[in-house]
Design an enzyme around this catalytic site. Structure first.
Site, PDB file in Angstrom:
ATOM      1  N   ASP A   2      -7.619  -5.480   0.525  1.00  0.00           N
ATOM      2  CA  ASP A   2      -8.305  -6.287  -0.332  1.00  0.00           C
ATOM      3  C   ASP A   2      -7.819  -7.796  -0.146  1.00  0.00           C
ATOM      4  OD1 ASP A   2      -9.538  -4.773  -2.092  1.00  0.00           O
ATOM      5  OD2 ASP A   2      -7.945  -4.195  -2.975  1.00  0.00           O
TER       6      ASP A   2
ATOM      7  N   HIS B 141       0.718  -1.193   0.131  1.00  0.00           N
ATOM      8  CA  HIS B 141       0.029   0.100   0.095  1.00  0.00           C
ATOM      9  C   HIS B 141       0.926   1.299  -0.164  1.00  0.00           C
ATOM     10  CE1 HIS B 141      -3.193   2.745   0.926  1.00  0.00           C
ATOM     11  NE2 HIS B 141      -4.139   1.750   0.617  1.00  0.00           N
TER      12      HIS B 141
HETATM   13  N1  CMC Z   1       4.228  -7.809  -4.039  1.00  0.00           N
HETATM   14  C1  CMC Z   1       5.373  -7.743  -4.117  1.00  0.00           C
HETATM   15  N2  CMC Z   1       6.067  -6.600  -4.282  1.00  0.00           N
HETATM   16  C2  CMC Z   1       5.600  -5.524  -3.771  1.00  0.00           C
HETATM   17  C3  CMC Z   1       4.131  -5.430  -3.971  1.00  0.00           C
HETATM   18  C4  CMC Z   1       3.270  -6.594  -3.806  1.00  0.00           C
HETATM   19  N3  CMC Z   1       2.125  -6.624  -3.851  1.00  0.00           N
HETATM   20  N4  CMC Z   1       3.769  -3.999  -3.759  1.00  0.00           N
HETATM   21  C5  CMC Z   1       4.866  -3.537  -3.787  1.00  0.00           C
HETATM   22  N5  CMC Z   1       5.789  -4.096  -4.275  1.00  0.00           N
HETATM   23  C6  CMC Z   1       7.247  -3.871  -4.049  1.00  0.00           C
HETATM   24  C7  CMC Z   1       7.372  -3.253  -5.484  1.00  0.00           C
HETATM   25  O1  CMC Z   1       8.031  -4.275  -6.318  1.00  0.00           O
HETATM   26  C8  CMC Z   1       8.523  -2.222  -5.345  1.00  0.00           C
HETATM   27  O2  CMC Z   1       9.761  -2.942  -5.259  1.00  0.00           O
HETATM   28  P1  CMC Z   1      11.141  -2.454  -5.761  1.00  0.00           P
HETATM   29  O3  CMC Z   1      11.419  -1.120  -4.975  1.00  0.00           O
HETATM   30  O4  CMC Z   1      12.216  -3.439  -5.232  1.00  0.00           O
HETATM   31  O5  CMC Z   1      10.929  -2.324  -7.221  1.00  0.00           O
HETATM   32  C9  CMC Z   1       8.246  -1.818  -4.103  1.00  0.00           C
HETATM   33  O6  CMC Z   1       7.643  -2.644  -3.262  1.00  0.00           O
HETATM   34  C10 CMC Z   1       7.454  -0.619  -4.269  1.00  0.00           C
HETATM   35  O7  CMC Z   1       6.154  -0.776  -5.058  1.00  0.00           O
HETATM   36  P2  CMC Z   1       5.377   0.307  -5.816  1.00  0.00           P
HETATM   37  O8  CMC Z   1       4.466  -0.656  -7.002  1.00  0.00           O
HETATM   38  O9  CMC Z   1       6.182   1.414  -6.453  1.00  0.00           O
HETATM   39  O10 CMC Z   1       4.646   0.813  -4.727  1.00  0.00           O
HETATM   40  P3  CMC Z   1       3.212   1.744  -5.056  1.00  0.00           P
HETATM   41  O11 CMC Z   1       3.094   2.713  -3.864  1.00  0.00           O
HETATM   42  O12 CMC Z   1       3.341   2.370  -6.432  1.00  0.00           O
HETATM   43  O13 CMC Z   1       1.985   0.572  -4.897  1.00  0.00           O
HETATM   44  C11 CMC Z   1       0.361  -0.701  -4.905  1.00  0.00           C
HETATM   45  C12 CMC Z   1       1.052   0.279  -3.951  1.00  0.00           C
HETATM   46  C13 CMC Z   1      -0.762  -0.944  -3.812  1.00  0.00           C
HETATM   47  C14 CMC Z   1      -0.230  -0.231  -6.100  1.00  0.00           C
HETATM   48  C15 CMC Z   1       1.144  -2.086  -4.881  1.00  0.00           C
HETATM   49  O14 CMC Z   1       1.457  -2.424  -3.575  1.00  0.00           O
HETATM   50  C16 CMC Z   1       0.448  -3.195  -5.672  1.00  0.00           C
HETATM   51  O15 CMC Z   1       0.591  -2.977  -6.736  1.00  0.00           O
HETATM   52  N6  CMC Z   1      -0.243  -4.062  -4.837  1.00  0.00           N
HETATM   53  C17 CMC Z   1      -0.941  -4.978  -5.470  1.00  0.00           C
HETATM   54  C18 CMC Z   1      -2.015  -4.829  -5.542  1.00  0.00           C
HETATM   55  C19 CMC Z   1      -3.018  -4.561  -4.579  1.00  0.00           C
HETATM   56  O16 CMC Z   1      -3.194  -5.127  -3.779  1.00  0.00           O
HETATM   57  N7  CMC Z   1      -3.991  -3.483  -4.775  1.00  0.00           N
HETATM   58  C20 CMC Z   1      -4.784  -2.906  -3.743  1.00  0.00           C
HETATM   59  C21 CMC Z   1      -4.435  -1.879  -3.052  1.00  0.00           C
HETATM   60  S1  CMC Z   1      -5.234  -1.253  -1.576  1.00  0.00           S
HETATM   61  C22 CMC Z   1      -6.897  -1.046  -1.991  1.00  0.00           C
HETATM   62  C23 CMC Z   1      -7.109  -0.085  -3.055  1.00  0.00           C
HETATM   63  O17 CMC Z   1      -6.373   1.003  -3.022  1.00  0.00           O
HETATM   64  O18 CMC Z   1      -8.054  -0.197  -3.736  1.00  0.00           O
END
Ligand code: CMC
Length: 411
Positions: free
Chosen positions: A342, A288
């Site tokens: 989620d 998140h």
């Molecule tokens: N699994 C594995 N690695 C992850 C995950 C994950 N779910 N989430 C983040 N990371 C890693 C990512 O690979 C990156 O690593 P590195 O720095 O080594 O490249 C680091 O953490 C930062 O990730 P990011 O995607 O740049 O982080 P963000 O703040 O942009 O993304 C997020 C937040 C929610 C989009 C992301 O965690 C994600 O895609 N999660 C999976 C989808 C999910 O569950 N979404 C629901 C979000 S909560 C409810 C809502 O908002 O609707």
């Protein structure tokens, strides 16, 4: 209804801060790119506060755990939108008005009958929400009565439209809301065509509270951007629904169950995660932008799931989900990646007998409260959103006549 005082003060404070910062505006460095606007404040808000390091979430100052334990979704929606908890008379009026507006026009139902049955229910919801603007098209957004009526209509009709599409795509006629049933119980009735156990309705109502608001997430930002053009609230909600649909936002809860199925057994969780992480695949339901600990809503949803399993029987997938959480903590915990809202919500909805592709529309039923709260707040101190960009395209160049162009594909 005296709901304006606190709101007006908040607006005045906001104006003061915005004016103060106008001086420094010119000095801003417009050349700093922040992808995803991470860490960039784009508004002030008094609706919801998140402490991502401690895992605290409050709506208008009330903790999410207290609201889930004490409140109802409609009361929480009132709190979010009007800023204060309703007194008993305000609550009775709000409930009665929402009840009265639950029905949707036969024209909306007929329109939904023309939607392809194979279409995603989020697309059906986005279209139906937008269509409400055709029925209530007076854009009197400076009129408190128009605002109140729009709030009531959207909160009342969105669940009816979600349930209607579910029956229509099965080839059935939608069933009418039941006035003797409260908000959550009525939705489950319209969806499943039978009155549910009170525990199921209570758990579902708590799920709605948990999803009602979460500060400036993508769909809420979308709502505020749309609101800032002074368009109607139905367009505001429709644009937010479209944004919520994506798999990185509301759509993740569908993918979580898919992932649990792929993992298959608790003993396979570690190997699955190793493979997914090595191939840089995201673990759905984890991570998140705001939280560095387990999302407080995930903890409450897990308790709700356990309550349902204790009453209605176990779900094998729950054991797999718990194993994924334990294994993921070792691998992703050090990076601050933990279950988000989620991760357990899908298991709750599955136990309630709700089809998987309705999980995100249900998120929308609830989040409409937050979107409307932000709509009101945006209108109170509006400035149209118009960010800037860093241009990376060609510099001005000379026009080339068609016959003189050499196709870059041939080179
Ligand atoms: N699994 C594995 N690695 C992850 C995950 C994950 N779910 N989430 C983040 N990371 C890693 C990512 O690979 C990156 O690593 P590195 O720095 O080594 O490249 C680091 O953490 C930062 O990730 P990011 O995607 O740049 O982080 P963000 O703040 O942009 O993304 C997020 C937040 C929610 C989009 C992301 O965690 C994600 O895609 N999660 C999976 C989808 C999910 O569950 N979404 C629901 C979000 S909560 C409810 C809502 O908002 O609707």
């Amino acid at each position: 209804m005296d709901v304006g005082g606190t709101f007006t003060n908040a607006v005045l404070n906001l104006k003061a801060v915005v004016e103060q910062s106008a001086d420094t505006k010119q000095k801003n460095d417009y050349q700093v790119l922040r992808p995803g606007l991470e860490g960039v404040p784009v508004t002030q808000s008094s609706i919801c506060d998140i402490d991502g390091s401690k895992g605290n979430l409050t709506y208008r100052g009330y903790s999410i755990s207290e609201l889930t334990a004490q409140s109802s979704f409609l009361e929480t929606a009132y709190l979010l939108i009007w800023g204060e908890l309703p007194n008993p008379q305000q609550m009775r009026d709000f409930e009665a008005e929402v009840r009265m507006h639950r029905r949707v026009s036969f024209r909306v139902r007929d329109m939904m009958k023309c939607f392809p049955a194979t279409g995603h229910p989020m697309d059906a919801l986005q279209s139906s929400a937008a269509s409400l603007g055709l029925f209530y098209s007076r854009r009197a957004i400076d009129n408190p009565k128009y605002i109140y009526d729009a709030v009531v209509r959207l909160i009342a009709k969105i669940p009816t439209m979600v349930a209607a599409f579910q029956l229509i795509r099965k080839g059935q006629d939608p069933i009418q809301p039941r006035d003797d049933l409260a908000y959550a119980a009525n939705f489950l009735y319209m969806l499943t065509e039978r009155e549910q156990d009170p525990l199921a309705a209570r758990v579902f109502d708590k799920c709605l509270i948990l999803h009602a608001e979460h500060s400036l997430n993508a769909s809420t930002f979308s709502a505020r951007v749309t609101a800032s053009t002074l368009t109607d609230p139905y367009a505001v909600v429709a644009s937010a629904v479209g944004t919520l649909a994506g798999p990185l936002h509301g759509g993740a809860n569908e993918d979580v169950l898919q992932m649990i199925e792929e993992v298959g057994s608790a003993s396979n969780a570690g190997a699955y995660l190793d493979e997914a992480i090595a191939s840089k695949r995201k673990i759905m339901g984890f991570g998140h932008r705001e939280y560095r600990v387990k999302d407080p809503r995930a903890s409450i949803l897990q308790e709700l799931a356990e309550e349902l399993f204790a009453r209605f029987g176990k779900d094998e997938m729950y054991e797999v989900a718990k194993a994924i959480e334990i294994e993921a903590e070792q691998r992703l915990g050090p990076k601050g990646i933990f279950p988000n809202v989620d991760f357990y919500s899908g298991l709750v909805y599955r136990k309630l007998g709700i089809p998987r592709d309705l999980f995100t529309p249900i998120f929308a039923i609830s989040r409409v409260a937050g979107w409307l709260a932000h709509w009101r707040e945006q209108l109170g101190a509006n400035r149209i959103f118009r960010p800037t960009q860093i241009y990376t395209g060609p510099q001005p160049r000379t026009w080339i006549a068609s016959e003189e162009r050499i196709s870059s594909l041939n080179n």
